[in-house]
Motif scaffolding. Structure first.
Motif, mmCIF file in Angstrom:
data_model
loop_
_atom_site.group_PDB
_atom_site.id
_atom_site.type_symbol
_atom_site.label_atom_id
_atom_site.label_comp_id
_atom_site.label_asym_id
_atom_site.label_seq_id
_atom_site.Cartn_x
_atom_site.Cartn_y
_atom_site.Cartn_z
ATOM 1 N N TYR A 112 43.292 74.235 11.175
ATOM 2 C CA TYR A 112 42.315 74.007 12.141
ATOM 3 C C TYR A 112 42.753 74.800 13.263
ATOM 4 N N ASN A 113 44.351 75.304 13.310
ATOM 5 C CA ASN A 113 44.516 76.090 14.450
ATOM 6 C C ASN A 113 43.776 77.697 14.172
ATOM 7 N N VAL A 162 37.526 75.273 8.072
ATOM 8 C CA VAL A 162 37.147 74.340 8.751
ATOM 9 C C VAL A 162 36.912 75.200 10.202
ATOM 10 N N PRO A 163 35.880 74.735 11.172
ATOM 11 C CA PRO A 163 35.764 75.537 12.581
ATOM 12 C C PRO A 163 37.126 75.340 13.197
ATOM 13 N N LYS A 164 37.492 76.354 13.977
ATOM 14 C CA LYS A 164 38.666 76.427 14.616
ATOM 15 C C LYS A 164 38.634 75.088 15.747
ATOM 16 N N ASP A 165 39.682 74.566 15.532
ATOM 17 C CA ASP A 165 39.558 73.206 16.543
ATOM 18 C C ASP A 165 41.049 72.937 17.107
ATOM 19 N N TYR A 166 41.338 73.303 18.411
ATOM 20 C CA TYR A 166 42.775 73.105 18.656
ATOM 21 C C TYR A 166 42.995 71.673 18.815
ATOM 22 N N LYS A 167 42.378 70.741 19.203
ATOM 23 C CA LYS A 167 42.625 69.393 19.195
ATOM 24 C C LYS A 167 43.004 68.592 17.926
ATOM 25 N N GLN A 168 42.157 69.263 16.837
ATOM 26 C CA GLN A 168 42.494 68.726 15.509
ATOM 27 C C GLN A 168 43.851 69.221 15.124
ATOM 28 N N ALA A 169 44.028 70.702 15.462
ATOM 29 C CA ALA A 169 45.251 71.201 15.146
ATOM 30 C C ALA A 169 46.586 70.511 15.897
ATOM 31 N N VAL A 170 46.309 70.023 17.198
ATOM 32 C CA VAL A 170 47.482 69.354 17.900
ATOM 33 C C VAL A 170 47.350 67.755 16.872
ATOM 34 N N TYR A 211 52.576 75.117 25.242
ATOM 35 C CA TYR A 211 52.966 76.164 26.111
ATOM 36 C C TYR A 211 51.660 76.689 26.655
ATOM 37 N N TRP A 212 50.682 77.008 25.537
ATOM 38 C CA TRP A 212 49.751 77.885 25.876
ATOM 39 C C TRP A 212 48.374 77.076 26.613
ATOM 40 N N GLY A 213 48.381 75.680 26.250
ATOM 41 C CA GLY A 213 47.354 74.918 26.878
ATOM 42 C C GLY A 213 46.130 74.695 25.649
ATOM 43 N N ARG A 214 46.479 74.759 24.458
ATOM 44 C CA ARG A 214 45.400 75.018 23.429
ATOM 45 C C ARG A 214 45.231 73.551 22.736
ATOM 46 N N GLY A 215 44.192 72.994 22.909
ATOM 47 C CA GLY A 215 43.747 71.425 22.617
ATOM 48 C C GLY A 215 44.659 70.335 23.398
#
Length: 465
Positions: free
Chosen positions: A380-381, A386-394, A417-421
């Protein structure tokens, strides 16, 4: 030289002819005696002799002439011959020589049972226990089993022991269960020997005694009882009740495996795989795993997939690996699902397919497997399959991180740190970097240093303002 060969062939042919002639002569004598026997029974049977009628029924039954067997058993049964009544009940029950008729089966079993015929009493007990033709009634089952058991009928003693063990139709009583199992076991009844062994092993109804347990298990195993042979293998493998002995474990697993027992095949495969009690032999291990895998045993299917995946005991074959991993994965085997996801991810044995990889990783991740949760977070990251999805990665990194997976903790720290998801949060980044660093994760240790510098810089800026 050729003349000698011809003479030898002729002599051999003469010997074969003599043997065939002797065999034919013996067969004719047996048939003659059998016909004379039938003829003698027939005369007495036609004169109304019940014993002869029963004997004639028995002779016809043994030659699978069920119609004639039913005819003569009926004649004898109508005269009150208990053995004939029981046999006639069986013919009606199974529909041999007569139409299948459970009511008639009950009728004739009852007639014989009332005369004290143990087998018929046991059969009636069975019908009441399972509720076939008659209403299911454990008390009636216990009544008839008791009658037969007291007459020394081993199968009834076993069933009565089962009722006391479960408390069906009688008050639960382990001592009574042990009593009746003992009676049948002493008569050589293999299943009762197994049950008695189990009671000694567990100390129910009898004092706990591993030696006695093994004694009775051996009795049953020596009669070819596959389940007990497996149990004995387990005991020798673990050293419970006996000295640990891998050779004896292999011996008993082999006995059960020869009868096609799946679990025994699996255990034997394990012993060959590890070289315990038998010489290490990966080919034999693969052979045993194959036997069990074909019977649908998921653990063996996964193990067989592993052997094909790495070419151990079989030629390396990714397609075969995928085949067996798939079989196990479809049964919910987490290990097989994880490896299958990896094979689809890498394109080994199947075309690379990130969607299929995600499908199988998800199956395992939902079962709480930290490694699969990490990989799913990675996909996911990076948006693979799958479509890139930082929330699912988190979401998936968090699952694995909470289970103590250092790599996932590091990745989760980076997303914070980077504020992704998630909102940018240096404190959370430090928290997860610290967790990973404590587990010896080198990159997390470096990131932790960097993050500390950022925090110091932020604090200094705030103070100066």
């Amino acid at each position: 030289m050729n003349q000698r060969k011809t003479l030898v062939i002729q002599n051999n042919n003469l010997v074969s002819l003599k043997k065939a002639s002797n065999l034919l002569s013996i067969t004719n004598k047996i048939l003659k005696r059998s016909n004379e026997k039938l003829s003698g029974f027939l005369k007495s049977a036609n004169n109304g002799n019940a014993e002869a009628q029963y004997a004639l029924g028995y002779e016809y039954y043994s030659t699978q002439n069920y119609k004639q067997a039913a005819h003569w058993y009926s004649k004898a049964a109508e005269q009150g011959h208990a053995e004939a009544q029981c046999e006639l009940g069986k013919l009606h029950y199974w529909g041999r020589g007569v139409p299948k008729d459970y009511k008639q089966a009950v009728h004739w079993y009852s007639k014989a049972a009332e005369q004290g015929h143990a087998e018929a009493q046991c059969e009636l007990g069975e019908l009441h226990y399972w509720g076939r033709v008659v209403p299911k009634d454990y008390k009636q089952a216990a009544h008839w089993y008791s009658k037969a058991a007291e007459l020394g009928y081993a199968q009834a003693q076993l069933m009565l022991g089962d009722l006391y063990l479960s408390g069906e139709g009688v008050s639960q009583d382990y001592e009574q269960a042990a009593h009746w199992y003992s009676k049948a076991a002493e008569l050589g009844h293999a299943q009762s020997q197994r049950m008695l062994g189990a009671l000694f092993y567990l100390g129910k109804g009898v004092p706990q005694d591993y030696k006695q347990a093994v004694h009775w298990y051996l009795k049953a195993a020596e009669q070819g009882y596959a389940q007990v042979q497996l149990t004995l293998g387990d005991l020798y493998l673990s050293g419970k009740g006996v000295s640990q002995d891998y050779k004896q474990a292999a011996h008993w697993y082999s006995k059960a495996a020869e009868q096609g027992h799946a679990k025994a095949q699996w255990e034997l495969g394990e012993l060959y795989d590890l070289g315990k009690g038998v010489p290490q032999d990966y080919e034999q291990a693969a052979h045993r795993y194959s036997k069990v895998a074909e019977q649908g045993y998921a653990e063996a299917q996964c193990e067989l997939g592993y052997l094909y995946n790495f070419g151990i005991g079989v030629p390396k074959d990714y397609k075969q690996a995928v085949h067996w991993y798939s079989k196990a994965a479809e049964q919910g085997h987490a290990g097989a699902q994880l490896v299958l996801g990896e094979l689809y991810n890498q394109g080994k044995g199947v075309p690379r397919n990130h969607e299929q990889a995600v499908h199988w990783y998800s199956k395992v991740a939902e079962q709480g497997h930290a490694g699969a949760q990490l990989v799913l977070g990675e996909l996911y990251n990076r948006g693979r399959g799958v479509p890139k999805d930082y929330k699912q990665a988190v979401h998936w990194y968090s699952k694995a991180a909470e289970r103590g997976h250092a790599e996932a903790q590091w990745e989760l720290g980076k997303l914070h740190y980077w504020g992704r998801g998630v909102p940018k949060d240096y404190k959370q980044a430090v928290h997860w970097y610290s967790k990973a660093a404590e587990r010896g994760h080198a990159e997390a240790q470096w990131e932790l240093g960097e993050c500390s510098l950022v925090l110091k810089s932020t604090l200094l800026g705030a103070c100066r303002a």
